[in-house]
Design an enzyme around this catalytic site. Structure first.
Site, PDB file in Angstrom:
ATOM      1  N   GLU A  70      33.741  38.321  49.553  1.00  0.00           N
ATOM      2  CA  GLU A  70      34.571  38.374  48.343  1.00  0.00           C
ATOM      3  C   GLU A  70      34.075  39.441  47.379  1.00  0.00           C
ATOM      4  O   GLU A  70      34.863  40.052  46.650  1.00  0.00           O
ATOM      5  CB  GLU A  70      34.558  37.011  47.662  1.00  0.00           C
ATOM      6  CG  GLU A  70      35.404  36.922  46.401  1.00  0.00           C
ATOM      7  CD  GLU A  70      35.403  35.537  45.803  1.00  0.00           C
ATOM      8  OE1 GLU A  70      36.307  35.256  44.998  1.00  0.00           O
ATOM      9  OE2 GLU A  70      34.515  34.736  46.144  1.00  0.00           O
ATOM     10  N   GLU A  81      38.933  25.733  46.887  1.00  0.00           N
ATOM     11  CA  GLU A  81      40.006  26.610  46.406  1.00  0.00           C
ATOM     12  C   GLU A  81      41.040  26.767  47.497  1.00  0.00           C
ATOM     13  O   GLU A  81      42.052  26.098  47.496  1.00  0.00           O
ATOM     14  CB  GLU A  81      39.421  27.960  45.973  1.00  0.00           C
ATOM     15  CG  GLU A  81      40.437  28.875  45.335  1.00  0.00           C
ATOM     16  CD  GLU A  81      39.784  30.085  44.678  1.00  0.00           C
ATOM     17  OE1 GLU A  81      40.529  30.898  44.136  1.00  0.00           O
ATOM     18  OE2 GLU A  81      38.552  30.198  44.710  1.00  0.00           O
TER      19      GLU A  81
END
Length: 912
Positions: free
Chosen positions: A769, A493
């Site tokens: 996260e 990502e």
């Protein structure tokens, strides 16, 4: 007798006002940088004033800009000479002298006169103009549009070898100066006569190459020799050639443009340019390079001396002329990425015969430098991960499709040292296989890479949990600077998600000088804006994500506001105002219905779910209505745009934004506020917090709304965080502003789930996260994200330490110093290098005393809130009654503070 005392008082006051102090001007900067290469026609100049005295304020400034250092040293400002300009401004003074020409170096200095003395001329500073006109470029875009048998181009993987280019040329006489201008896409390394040019890595900065292409400039005078010379350039794929074919945006095969301009001592000149006269090959040692997957290097395929004159390149092909990427070619202002730190491994363990796992002791971003000795053809494989499984092997499920593997094939020399050139990894652990013998920690170094930028903040407290959270945040923040702020550095990502960095960017600004990086990112955002006004969730738009929500694109406006507040920089708001206005108009036209902004995509992203294995909650009672999020953010953005319009003297726009905001507030309260229960929507902390912090709650109901926040936090969630990415941006400040810093402190120091301290308990050295990143589905549990920091770092500096830009000012010209000495903390030490100079706050509680030492930079003024427990507390400054101390003016008394006004200088307050 009274008359005599009065006369003595005025005499002493007059003496104090006319007392002189040495004053010096330092840290001269052009466009926020020292000695930059720019192509801006009207650069902005800034400087810092230092003096040992108190209350030093600039009254006048003088600036000289000269075409040579000799003229400047003779006080000859042949380009710009302004003397004794009456102004207190010391930042972003726009150059208004003669025209600035391409390639020229310009020299400047400053002198200031203050209320307490006049400085000498500052030491000289300089900037250099780049190639300001497209006609200045004689070079051609050059590449190699070929695919070898070993290259792979699929949707799930790309594998492309590095491209090597070389050019020989002769220098017949003495060189006075030589400059090299280069953009190598996606990434480049350049050499002249085998010497590496510059210390940068992974350069140039990433952009949407169809809109903007950045070039770097180097003074290479000392790299050239009389006689034969050679230039060598290696091109890596970077973000130009897609890391995933078709799924990630692809711009084509790597290409470069290079222009070497040589000025000889006799006044003549010569230019060496990239074109089809160069030689090129893709058959070099870098077999493959990919930011997601790693780098493969076969040392047996090296060609010694390829970047020196005399190398036999007859087997190489001719370079090809290729299309330009399409974007405007412009000088890069934000700093390049660089190796910023080096760390040593903590341990190496053999987990299986011939397979070893190395622990760096820190989740870091960068790569390894390896020393190895063995037979030719032996393949050493390095696999990277953030965490381990229970059996001690790498945990890689959270990397998704990223291979995160480097391969080095030995050439069989006595000793070989290698590190990759065109990849990076987010990792703490490394699996080593194929290593000759048993690898030791001494065989490896961890090279930590991120954007070269000044560290501006330091922060420490008596609480070990807070200190560790701060260090984890620092490692996570700097590990996600890649020429743009990214979400994560390890999986497939690594994108510039806007929502991750909204209020978080303000916290970062205390830690690092991020002005140019974020100004560049705002350019990326506008360049990704669609014609209809839609702003993406990701910029640069390597992923095409246009979901039309308010909370992610809202960062566009919020960050421009941050750059103005923290740095006093008006340029971003001026530059992007029309684009922001276009976006808000688009959202109004498409999604505003009956005073409610109806579109939301992500909700309060990653709030703590009800089950440890979930990523997102499925419980409606925990979720905040998307329209509550979008409408409150819409209101907040309108208020910021009204502020921008006022600053930019767009009175009509300001009136429109103000009226729209008022209508939205009324419509929102009508729909979502329950006056009986004092609750918004379904009474989540976020649903109540946002309207409260944004000023949408009617005054008579604020106390009740805040009570619901407290009751929900302390009751249902037992003193823990219950918000996700959106709510956490306002939680710590909201609790403290409404007189419950104790709850904020508890949330900050919790060590059980969910909390930042829980991450530490589980071994984290960066920020996760997810609050439950140790148990949730590996599909989305990065161990190095910063989005859940929210306003925590802001709270550390502005509320614990009490260092805050006055909301009515900009760039710390006016400072509010207001600490919150919560129970449980014995001391806080913080400093921040603002655009005007160093701000410090160090307080200690001991033996019934509160001691607070502060520093206010020259040309700034501070409103100082000294904490008290009773109105009879005795407050002294440097051993004297505070209100009678030199440079200290008493303003008022509140329930918790004695408030004073001070000018620049060092102060020591004590409360007994």
């Amino acid at each position: 007798m009274k008359k005599f005392l009065v006369s003595c008082f005025f005499a002493s006051l007059l003496f104090a006002c006319t007392e002189k102090f040495p004053v010096e001007v330092i840290n001269l900067q052009c466009e926020n940088l020292t000695g930059p290469v720019i192509d801006i026609s009207t650069p902005r100049l800034s400087w810092e004033i230092v003096s040992p005295g108190r209350d030093i304020r600039q009254k006048f400034y003088s600036i000289l800009v000269s075409s040579s250092l000799e003229k400047l040293n003779n006080d000859e400002g042949d380009l710009w000479d302004i003397r004794k300009v009456k102004s207190d401004n010391s930042i972003y003074v726009s150059y208004e002298g003669d025209r600035l020409d391409s390639r020229r170096e310009y020299f400047w200095k400053v002198k200031v006169k203050t209320n307490r003395g006049e400085s000498e001329w500052s030491k000289p500073a300089s900037w250099t103009m780049g190639l300001t006109d497209s006609k200045d470029w004689q070079a051609k875009w050059t590449g190699l549009n070929a695919v070898s048998e070993r290259d792979v181009l699929t949707e799930r993987k790309t594998r492309l070898a590095a491209r090597y280019f070389r050019k020989e040329f002769n220098i017949p006489k003495k060189v006075e100066k030589a400059s090299m201008y280069i953009s190598g896409l996606g990434l480049y390394e350049a050499y002249i006569n085998a010497r590496r040019t510059g210390e940068q890595v992974l350069s140039p900065t990433p952009t949407d190459y169809s809109k903007a292409v950045k070039y770097n400039t180097f003074d290479v005078t000392d790299q050239l020799n009389e006689g034969n010379n050679a230039i060598g350039v290696v091109l890596g794929n970077g973000r130009f050639f897609a890391m995933r074919y078709k799924r990630v945006r692809d711009f084509g095969f790597p290409r470069m443009i290079l222009q070497l301009e040589i000025k000889y001592a006799d006044g003549s000149s010569e230019t060496i340019v990239s074109d089809d006269s160069w030689k090129a090959t893709a058959e070099g040692p870098i077999l493959a390079n990919n930011e997601f997957d790693g780098e493969e290097y076969d040392a047996r395929k090296e060609f010694p001396g390829w970047n020196k004159a005399g190398f036999d390149d007859s087997a190489w092909s001719s370079a090809e002329l290729v299309d330009a990427p399409g974007g405007q070619l412009e000088a890069q202002i934000n700093r390049n990425i660089k190796v910023m730190e080096t760390i040593r491994p903590k341990s190496v363990s053999e987990i299986q015969p011939g397979i070893f796992v190395m622990d760096m002791g820190q989740n870091m971003v960068g790569w390894l430098r390896m020393k190895v000795k063995g037979e030719a053809g032996r393949e050493v494989k390095l696999r990277f991960s953030e965490t381990l499984k229970e059996d001690g092997t790498l945990y890689t499920a959270n990397l998704r499709g990223a291979a995160a593997t480097d391969i080095y094939i030995l050439k069989g020399d006595e000793s070989e040292t290698w590190s990759p050139s065109f990849t990076y990894h987010g990792f703490r652990f490394v699996e080593i296989s194929g290593f000759p013998g048993k690898p030791a920690a001494d065989n490896f170094e961890g090279l930590v890479v991120f954007d070269e930028m000044e560290a501006t903040g330091e922060f420490e407290t008596s609480d070990k949990t807070i200190n560790q959270i701060y260090q984890n945040a620092r490692w996570g923040i700097m590990g996600n600077y890649r020429g743009m702020p990214t979400d994560c550095p390890q999986r497939d990502e690594r994108m510039g998600w806007l929502g991750d960095r909204a209020i978080g960017s303000q916290g970062e600004s205390f830690m690092f000088n991020i002005n140019n990086l974020y100004a560049k990112w705002l350019d990326d955002i506008e360049q990704a804006q669609r014609e209809d006004g839609s702003v993406p969730d990701v910029a640069p738009n390597y992923w095409s994500v246009y979901s039309d929500n308010m909370t992610w694109p809202g960062a566009y406006v919020i960050i421009a506001n941050m750059l103005y507040d923290q740095y006093g920089d008006r340029k971003p708001m001026e530059k992007h105002y029309e684009s922001m206005k276009k976006w808000i108009g688009y959202m109004q036209d498409k999604y505003l219905k009956d005073g409610i902004m109806t579109k939301d995509t992500y909700g309060d992203w990653c709030m703590p779910p009800e089950s440890p294995e979930l990523i997102h909650s499925k419980d409606p009672a925990r979720k905040t209505d998307g329209a509550v999020l979008s409408t409150t953010f819409y209101y907040r953005i309108l208020c910021i745009l009204e502020k921008f319009a006022i600053l930019l003297e767009k009175e009509e726009d300001a009136g429109v934004f103000a009226l729209q905001a008022e209508n939205i507030k009324n419509g929102f309260n009508d729909k979502y506020f329950n006056k009986d229960t004092k609750q918004y929507s379904n009474n989540t902390v976020t649903a109540n917090l946002l309207p409260l912090c944004f000023g949408m709650v009617p005054d008579e109901y604020k106390e009740g709304v805040f009570k619901n926040i407290v009751d929900k936090t302390m009751g249902e969630f037992k003193g823990h965080v219950s918000t996700g990415l959106v709510g956490i941006q306002w939680l710590m400040r909201g609790l403290t502003e409404y007189e419950r810093p104790d709850i904020a402190y508890r949330i900050a120091t919790n060590r059980d789930y969910p909390s930042w301290g829980y991450m530490i308990e589980k071994g984290a050295t960066t920020i996760w996260e997810l609050w439950n990143g140790d148990t949730a589905n590996p599909e989305m549990n990065s161990g190095n994200h910063v989005m859940l920091l929210g306003d925590l770092i802001v709270w550390f500096y502005e509320y614990l330490a009490g260092i805050q830009n006055d909301p009515n000012g900009a760039g710390f010209e006016e400072i509010v110093m207001k600490p919150n000495p919560v129970d449980g903390l014995d001391y806080v030490k913080a400093s921040y290098k603002s655009v005007r100079g160093l701000v410090k706050s160090e307080w200690t509680k001991a033996s019934g005393q509160f001691t607070w030492n502060i520093t206010v930079p020259c040309n700034s003024t501070a409103t100082v809130y000294v904490p008290i427990t009773a109105d009879k507390n005795r407050v002294t400054e440097s051993g004297k009654k505070a209100s009678a101390s030199k440079g200290v003016k008493f303003l008022r008394l509140t329930d918790k503070y004695r408030v004073f006004r001070v000018g620049s200088g060092n102060y020591s307050f004590k409360v007994e």
